[in-house]
Structure formats: C-alpha cells, structure tokens
Design a protein around this motif. Structure first.
Motif, short mmCIF file in Angstrom:
data_model
loop_
_atom_site.label_atom_id
_atom_site.label_comp_id
_atom_site.label_asym_id
_atom_site.label_seq_id
_atom_site.Cartn_x
_atom_site.Cartn_y
_atom_site.Cartn_z
N TYR A 31 0.84 -1.18 0.00
CA TYR A 31 0.00 0.00 0.00
C TYR A 31 0.89 1.24 0.00
O TYR A 31 2.12 1.16 0.15
N GLU A 32 0.28 2.39 -0.16
CA GLU A 32 1.04 3.65 -0.22
C GLU A 32 1.62 3.96 1.16
O GLU A 32 0.88 4.07 2.13
N ARG A 37 4.16 6.49 1.48
CA ARG A 37 4.78 7.82 1.47
C ARG A 37 3.83 8.86 2.05
O ARG A 37 2.62 8.80 1.85
N GLY A 70 2.01 11.01 -0.52
CA GLY A 70 2.34 10.36 -1.79
C GLY A 70 3.67 10.76 -2.37
O GLY A 70 4.01 10.38 -3.49
N SER A 102 9.33 9.98 1.08
CA SER A 102 9.69 8.60 1.40
C SER A 102 10.93 8.59 2.30
O SER A 102 11.89 9.33 2.06
N ASN A 152 2.25 6.55 6.20
CA ASN A 152 0.87 6.64 5.74
C ASN A 152 0.09 5.54 6.45
O ASN A 152 0.68 4.74 7.18
N THR A 198 5.07 -3.98 2.15
CA THR A 198 5.24 -2.53 2.09
C THR A 198 6.54 -2.11 2.75
O THR A 198 7.32 -1.33 2.19
#
Length: 201
Positions: A25-26, A28, A31, A34, A161, A186
């Motif tokens: 999954y995301e 960051r 988005g 990172s 996140n 992830t």
C-alpha cells in the motif's frame, strides 16, 4: 536420463510459478515523501518509558518489523539512555498543539497512540517522538498497547501513511495482532525505494 524422464522434468518445471505476494500500500507521506533508516544509521536506537510493560511490547514490535526482511535491511534495539535515542516512546497523551510538521494518529477504545515527525525539507529531525496512553482501563488495555506500539513503530521505521485495509497493522485503527503480508511487503519495498528524506544527524 531417459527421454521420457527428461520430458517429465521439463513439464514439471513449466508449472513452477512465483509465490503470490500481497499488494503493498502507499507508505509515502502525501504520496511524495519517502523515508527509511539508512544502513549507516542502524541499529535504530529506541528508548521506551519503563511503565505498563511498554519495553516488552516495543521489543516485540521491533522483532515483528525486523522479521519483514531477509537481509537485515532494518535493525533496531532498545536503549537505556533517552539522550542517545533516535526514537522516544513515552506513556503519555501527545501534546495538544504539536510543534512538529506531521502527526500520525491512531485511536482505539482502550488506548491511543501518535507519532510526531519533525520534517525540515529533506531532513527528519531526531528524535522521532511516539506517544501511547491509556483511554479506558480494562482487560483489553494490554492488547491495545501491543497493537498501538507495533503501529506507531511502523511509522517511526518509515511507513508514513495508513493502510486502507482493516486487515493490516498499519490501518488507521488496526485490529490485527501481528503483521499482514501487505505490511511486510510494504516495509520491505520501501527499504529498497530511493528515499527523499534522510535522518538529520
């Protein structure tokens, strides 16, 4: 090897498939941002306030997240001196008005947790601050602390996140007592993704 045996062996090899992998999954922040702890910053030094068995829960959470890796890309250990820590875990409610750039928050009936990230451009100011605190006394408090510390340390280690799935430890209000395949996928992936935020040292 006979021609027949060779044909059987060749047919068997064509049936081999890569194991199914959970979707990541995301992770960051917004988005875009990172982060992961670079190898030269390992082990991540985690200080935990010695109350409510929090050090034991934190040690379990660290072991869980380390198990997501095959090659030791993440290492962390508990330290006794808070002044030497990269991550501070306190048993208190988070400050009402954080001076930090980002607050990642999770709340359950028995307890609550928050991770404060002080991000200055491309630098994460240390230490990362994690808060866990009781909201409701009862039989579920120990399990809540365990789930919450695993979740908050996931943020401290780089998942900035929340997962959209209730089946993951990094869901906003997780019920899973452990890590899902997606959590592991992830965390492993982000440690091989080029970060654009680094720890300030």
């Amino acid at each position: 090897m006979s021609l027949f045996a060779g044909m059987v062996l060749a047919a068997g090899c064509t049936d081999v498939q890569a194991p199914a992998r959970a979707e990541r999954y995301e992770w960051r922040l917004d988005g875009t941002k990172s982060f992961h702890w670079p190898r030269e910053a390992l082990p991540v030094r985690v200080w935990v306030e010695d109350t409510e068995d929090l050090p034991a829960y934190a040690a379990g959470a660290i072991a869980d997240w380390k198990s997501a890796f095959l090659y030791g890309e993440l290492d962390a250990r508990l330290v006794d001196d808070s002044t030497e820590a990269d991550v501070l875990v306190r048993n208190t409610t988070p400050p009402a008005s954080p001076v930090f750039s980002v607050r990642l928050f999770r709340r359950a009936p028995e307890c609550q947790g928050a991770t404060d990230l002080d991000i200055d451009g491309e630098l994460l100011q240390l230490p990362v601050r994690v808060y866990v605190s009781e909201r409701l006394a009862g039989a579920g408090l120990a399990a809540c602390y365990r789930l919450t510390l695993r979740h908050e340390l996931g943020h401290a280690f780089g998942i900035w996140n929340h997962s959209p799935s209730e089946a993951d430890a990094m869901y906003r209000d997780p019920a899973l007592d452990g890590l899902s395949d997606a959590d592991r996928q992830t965390m492993e992936y982000l440690y091989h993704f080029p970060p654009n935020v680094a720890p300030a040292r």
